[in-house]
Write an enzyme that holds these catalytic residues in place. Sequence first.
Site, PDB file in Angstrom:
ATOM      1  CB  CYS A   1      96.997  -0.807 -10.593  1.00  0.00           C
ATOM      2  SG  CYS A   1      97.169  -2.304 -11.587  1.00  0.00           S
TER       3      CYS A   1
ATOM      4  CB  CYS B   1      90.914  -5.587 -24.690  1.00  0.00           C
ATOM      5  SG  CYS B   1      89.610  -4.767 -25.632  1.00  0.00           S
TER       6      CYS B   1
ATOM      7  CB  CYS C   1     103.015  -3.666 -12.839  1.00  0.00           C
ATOM      8  SG  CYS C   1     103.374  -2.263 -13.903  1.00  0.00           S
TER       9      CYS C   1
ATOM     10  CB  CYS D   1      91.583   2.364 -26.609  1.00  0.00           C
ATOM     11  SG  CYS D   1      90.496   2.060 -25.196  1.00  0.00           S
TER      12      CYS D   1
ATOM     13  CB  CYS E   1      92.330  -3.762 -27.964  1.00  0.00           C
ATOM     14  SG  CYS E   1      92.828  -2.456 -26.823  1.00  0.00           S
TER      15      CYS E   1
ATOM     16  CB  CYS F   1      98.779   2.739 -11.340  1.00  0.00           C
ATOM     17  SG  CYS F   1      99.839   2.889 -12.786  1.00  0.00           S
TER      18      CYS F   1
ATOM     19  NE  ARG G   1      85.311   0.060 -25.195  1.00  0.00           N
ATOM     20  CZ  ARG G   1      86.014  -0.800 -24.466  1.00  0.00           C
ATOM     21  NH1 ARG G   1      87.194  -0.442 -24.002  1.00  0.00           N
ATOM     22  NH2 ARG G   1      85.547  -1.990 -24.222  1.00  0.00           N
TER      23      ARG G   1
HETATM   24  N1  SAM Z   1      99.216  -1.835 -17.649  1.00  0.00           N
HETATM   25  C1  SAM Z   1      98.461  -1.142 -18.664  1.00  0.00           C
HETATM   26  C2  SAM Z   1      98.503   0.351 -18.451  1.00  0.00           C
HETATM   27  O1  SAM Z   1      98.758   0.754 -17.343  1.00  0.00           O
HETATM   28  O2  SAM Z   1      98.214   1.060 -19.404  1.00  0.00           O
HETATM   29  C3  SAM Z   1      97.024  -1.632 -18.645  1.00  0.00           C
HETATM   30  C4  SAM Z   1      96.322  -1.460 -17.350  1.00  0.00           C
HETATM   31  S1  SAM Z   1      94.625  -1.729 -17.278  1.00  0.00           S
HETATM   32  C5  SAM Z   1      94.103  -2.788 -18.444  1.00  0.00           C
HETATM   33  C6  SAM Z   1      94.024  -0.396 -18.184  1.00  0.00           C
HETATM   34  C7  SAM Z   1      93.235   0.531 -17.350  1.00  0.00           C
HETATM   35  O3  SAM Z   1      92.291  -0.061 -16.469  1.00  0.00           O
HETATM   36  C8  SAM Z   1      94.092   1.373 -16.467  1.00  0.00           C
HETATM   37  O4  SAM Z   1      94.808   2.345 -17.243  1.00  0.00           O
HETATM   38  C9  SAM Z   1      93.020   2.007 -15.585  1.00  0.00           C
HETATM   39  O5  SAM Z   1      92.487   3.158 -16.234  1.00  0.00           O
HETATM   40  C10 SAM Z   1      91.943   0.920 -15.492  1.00  0.00           C
HETATM   41  N2  SAM Z   1      91.952   0.324 -14.161  1.00  0.00           N
HETATM   42  C11 SAM Z   1      92.924  -0.442 -13.640  1.00  0.00           C
HETATM   43  N3  SAM Z   1      92.618  -0.745 -12.354  1.00  0.00           N
HETATM   44  C12 SAM Z   1      91.418  -0.146 -12.079  1.00  0.00           C
HETATM   45  C13 SAM Z   1      90.568  -0.073 -10.923  1.00  0.00           C
HETATM   46  N4  SAM Z   1      90.898  -0.669  -9.769  1.00  0.00           N
HETATM   47  N5  SAM Z   1      89.418   0.627 -11.015  1.00  0.00           N
HETATM   48  C14 SAM Z   1      89.061   1.228 -12.170  1.00  0.00           C
HETATM   49  N6  SAM Z   1      89.827   1.216 -13.294  1.00  0.00           N
HETATM   50  C15 SAM Z   1      90.998   0.530 -13.243  1.00  0.00           C
HETATM   51 FE1  SF4 Z   2     101.166  -1.400 -13.967  1.00  0.00          FE
HETATM   52 FE2  SF4 Z   2      98.653  -1.505 -13.134  1.00  0.00          FE
HETATM   53 FE3  SF4 Z   2      99.773   0.832 -13.650  1.00  0.00          FE
HETATM   54 FE4  SF4 Z   2      99.225  -0.808 -15.680  1.00  0.00          FE
HETATM   55  S1  SF4 Z   2      97.741   0.176 -14.336  1.00  0.00           S
HETATM   56  S2  SF4 Z   2     101.110   0.341 -15.380  1.00  0.00           S
HETATM   57  S3  SF4 Z   2      99.567  -2.810 -14.662  1.00  0.00           S
HETATM   58  S4  SF4 Z   2     100.396  -0.616 -12.040  1.00  0.00           S
END
Ligand code: SAM
Ligand code: SF4
Length: 332
Positions: free
Chosen positions: A72, A108, A65, A199, A139, A69, A271
């Site tokens: 992530c 989802c 990606c 959501c 979702c 973030c 949630r």
């Molecule tokens: N790429 C999409 C976005 O950024 O909206 C989906 C990302 S993921 C399914 C959705 C959420 O999971 C993220 O927005 C974040 O809030 C949560 N998430 C992702 N990595 C995480 C981590 N290491 N610990 C806790 N929550 C996490």
């Molecule tokens: Fe990309 Fe992860 Fe951020 Fe979603 S949460 S936009 S997958 S870097």
Amino acid sequence: MLKTEVAMAAERGSAESRWTLDSARELYDLPFNDLLYRSHGIHRANFDPNEVQLSKLLNIKTGGCPEDCGYCSQSAHASGLAASKLMKLDDVMSEARKAKESGATRYCMGAAWRSPKARDEAAIVAMVKGVKSLGLETCMTLGMLSPEQAETFADAGLDYYNHNVDTSERFYPEVITTRSFSDRLETLAHVRDAGIKVCSGGILGMGETVDDRIDMLVTLANLPEPPESVPINLLIPMPGTRMANVDPVDPIEFIRIIALARLMMPASSVRLTAGRTAMSDEMQALCFFAGANSIFIGDTLLTAANPGNDRDSNLLARLGMTATSLEIPGEC
Ligand code: SAM
Ligand code: SF4
């Protein structure tokens, strides 16, 4: 407003009581038992307190990606995760059937994108229609959407779109630099305008302050229509990410945020999402009492671990809690 007035306004769920950081903080700072007494009462008034909605999360496109973030593992800025292609429809459908057999009522699907490309839309539409035909709520969480993309997915019958604000507007630049907090809010508006349920929630444990956590809830509760679904994640420190070594959140502070989310958004599903593998059964039980009423099932989330069906069904059985049943019959 006096503390009792703020709490009563929250209990009434009154629309005109727009939240401020101060009014929300007053509730947050209540003695723990008073805060949970209030949030449990609101929870009971809006939901069956012994029911939990089960969702299953599937990564339909992993890694690579372009967004940064800090939490992530799928970011190309993090080290490690190889990028995959978009999953085939048949594979998504067979995973969705398994999720339905495990009791999930919502499926989802997440993709590691900044936003979907035009060439991806037809495949996403097919997945929405296919999963919906199983009688599951659908979702998607695909990054930012244009108004046209939101309309396309709404026309396909998409039920929910996940797009977390993740934290406060103040702290957001510490978490992500490749997009802004208002970019996030813009997508939420497109999703709402297209008639898709929203959501949106966030993550605790990224180095934010208590006020940042509360301000995130103030943003969500003050949206023209609060999200129908509010995921509260506990940071899972992923190796190779900027947040791999952040100090863990105090469990009591986490439960206070669950209770506050319930008080501020009485009719929303709160949630308990990422991070449950680091939570004791007792902590989860307190989160349910405080007003959480939805979890992800299965032993993986997108890339991180999840407790798994055995541990979850064992905990829910010991708590005398049951899973929400499917409303839409659909093909078996
Ligand atoms: N790429 C999409 C976005 O950024 O909206 C989906 C990302 S993921 C399914 C959705 C959420 O999971 C993220 O927005 C974040 O809030 C949560 N998430 C992702 N990595 C995480 C981590 N290491 N610990 C806790 N929550 C996490
Ligand atoms: Fe990309 Fe992860 Fe951020 Fe979603 S949460 S936009 S997958 S870097």
